[in-house]
Design a protein around this motif. Structure first.
Motif, mmCIF file in Angstrom:
data_model
loop_
_atom_site.group_PDB
_atom_site.id
_atom_site.type_symbol
_atom_site.label_atom_id
_atom_site.label_comp_id
_atom_site.label_asym_id
_atom_site.label_seq_id
_atom_site.Cartn_x
_atom_site.Cartn_y
_atom_site.Cartn_z
ATOM 1 N N LEU A 1 0.852 -1.189 0.000
ATOM 2 C CA LEU A 1 0.000 0.000 0.000
ATOM 3 C C LEU A 1 0.890 1.241 0.000
ATOM 4 C CD1 LEU A 1 -2.766 -0.982 2.589
ATOM 5 C CD2 LEU A 1 -2.842 -1.153 0.099
ATOM 6 N N GLY B 1 1.334 7.483 -0.071
ATOM 7 C CA GLY B 1 1.328 8.756 -0.792
ATOM 8 C C GLY B 1 1.541 9.951 0.106
ATOM 9 N N LYS C 1 1.079 5.847 -12.066
ATOM 10 C CA LYS C 1 0.577 5.037 -10.953
ATOM 11 C C LYS C 1 0.200 5.911 -9.771
ATOM 12 C CE LYS C 1 -0.360 1.396 -8.525
ATOM 13 N NZ LYS C 1 -1.629 0.656 -8.754
ATOM 14 N N ASN D 1 -3.550 6.226 -8.118
ATOM 15 C CA ASN D 1 -3.809 5.987 -6.695
ATOM 16 C C ASN D 1 -4.507 7.175 -6.040
ATOM 17 O OD1 ASN D 1 -2.633 3.493 -6.878
ATOM 18 N ND2 ASN D 1 -0.731 4.056 -5.866
ATOM 19 N N SER E 1 -7.439 4.033 -4.309
ATOM 20 C CA SER E 1 -6.798 2.745 -4.042
ATOM 21 C C SER E 1 -5.292 2.953 -3.959
ATOM 22 C CB SER E 1 -7.120 1.748 -5.166
ATOM 23 O OG SER E 1 -6.347 0.578 -5.029
ATOM 24 N N LYS E 2 -4.710 2.513 -2.878
ATOM 25 C CA LYS E 2 -3.282 2.693 -2.668
ATOM 26 C C LYS E 2 -2.477 1.444 -3.020
ATOM 27 C CE LYS E 2 -4.274 6.652 -0.691
ATOM 28 N NZ LYS E 2 -4.007 7.938 -1.342
ATOM 29 N N ILE F 1 -0.523 -1.658 -4.771
ATOM 30 C CA ILE F 1 0.312 -2.039 -5.905
ATOM 31 C C ILE F 1 0.761 -3.467 -5.655
ATOM 32 C CG2 ILE F 1 2.396 -1.053 -4.841
ATOM 33 C CD1 ILE F 1 3.414 -0.449 -7.676
ATOM 34 N N CYS G 1 5.396 -3.693 -7.610
ATOM 35 C CA CYS G 1 6.239 -2.863 -6.754
ATOM 36 C C CYS G 1 7.721 -3.120 -7.038
ATOM 37 C CB CYS G 1 5.919 -3.147 -5.286
ATOM 38 S SG CYS G 1 6.740 -2.031 -4.116
#
Length: 315
Positions: A11, A14, A78, A82, A87-88, A90, A95
């Protein structure tokens, strides 16, 4: 070290402190990304279309623009998705892939910046030998050497990271999969991996920076010995664009990867934005607005476009 990973996705948190401004941040990132695409594609198109720009300096500049596009594309779309979708997540393979390509492309870019500084060194310090030294074959070899250096700098740490087990922790407090934070999430002993990752970053960053600094020492020494002030100004102007990008690129990455781990993650995010958004955003303007040949090529290209457009209208 066998990989017994139970984590299937990570996750990307951000910008949690700016949660209510995420859509605004996404719009800003999208606008910046579109400008980066347009600006760097314009430089690539001009270099390919204008025969006056068929020189080693613009050959390397064209490749630098390609790298800027790839680095930004590996991160920003990406991050925008997000922020907009909420939605966080990946995936685990996604990743690792993002981490690898970002790290690889950045290492190649730093090697290429060192090559570009060497090109300016030869052009200014050995102008008579410049066409013979910087021939097409040697330029291709230097470019291939940059890609090889980037691959060698990243292959060991990438393989080791891919073999680390990840058990429960899967929150990455960043807007992309940064290798340093990814290593810290592993449930295994990571001192060796951290050391190798740090050494690889140090070698490529400080090694290419040392080569760049040495080239510029010779360049500055040569320019200062020129008798004419106008000649000194002209020589400095040919290097100023590259030198500006060197300061922005090296400064941001040295702060991120060669600093003590105690620095707050918010600073790393700000510096990462500088490296992945601000510098690629500024590069086309720095190289075009401060370079007379690029401005002349742009004017010529616009004139041809207008002529072609008028011819189509008259048909």
């Amino acid at each position: 070290m066998l990989n017994h990973t139970t984590v299937t996705e990570f996750l990307l948190l951000g910008f949690p402190s700016l949660h209510y401004q995420e859509h605004l941040i996404a719009v800003i990132l999208l606008a910046s990304y579109l400008v980066i695409l347009a600006g760097n594609l314009l430089i690539i198109s001009l270099v390919l279309a204008e025969r006056d720009l068929y020189t080693p300096m613009y050959f390397f500049l064209c490749n630098l623009s390609c790298l800027e596009l790839l680095i930004t594309t590996s991160i920003i779309p990406k991050a925008i998705g997000n922020l907009l979708m909420g939605s966080k997540a990946i995936s685990y393979p996604g990743c690792l892939t993002q981490c690898y390509f970002y790290y690889l492309l950045c290492c190649i870019e730093f090697a290429l910046l060192a090559v570009m500084s060497y090109d300016r060194f030869v052009a200014i310090c050995h102008p008579l030998q410049y066409p013979m030294i910087m021939n097409n074959q040697f330029c291709l070899q230097l470019l291939l050497g940059s890609w090889t250096a980037g691959f060698l700098a990243t292959v060991a740490s990438t393989v080791l990271i891919s073999r680390l087990p990840f058990c429960n922790a899967n929150h990455i407090d960043h807007f992309f999969c940064d290798s340093v934070l990814l290593i810290k999430l592993s449930c295994a002993e990571t001192q060796i991996v951290e050391l190798i990752n740090f050494m690889a970053s140090s070698i490529i960053l400080l090694g290419s920076l040392g080569m760049t600094a040495l080239s510029y020492l010779y360049i500055i020494n040569t320019i200062l010995r020129l008798p004419s002030a106008s000649s000194r100004h002209k020589m400095f102007s040919t290097c100023s664009s590259h030198f500006t990008i060197v300061i922005l690129g090296y400064g941001s990455c040295i702060f991120m990867y060669l600093q003590p781990s105690s620095h707050h993650i918010s600073y790393n995010k700000a510096v990462a934005l500088l490296n992945t958004v601000v510098t690629p955003l500024m590069s086309p303007f720095i190289f075009s607005l401060r370079n007379q040949q690029m401005k002349d090529a742009l004017k010529a290209g616009l004139k041809r476009s207008v002529i072609i457009f008028r011819q189509h209208l008259s048909i």
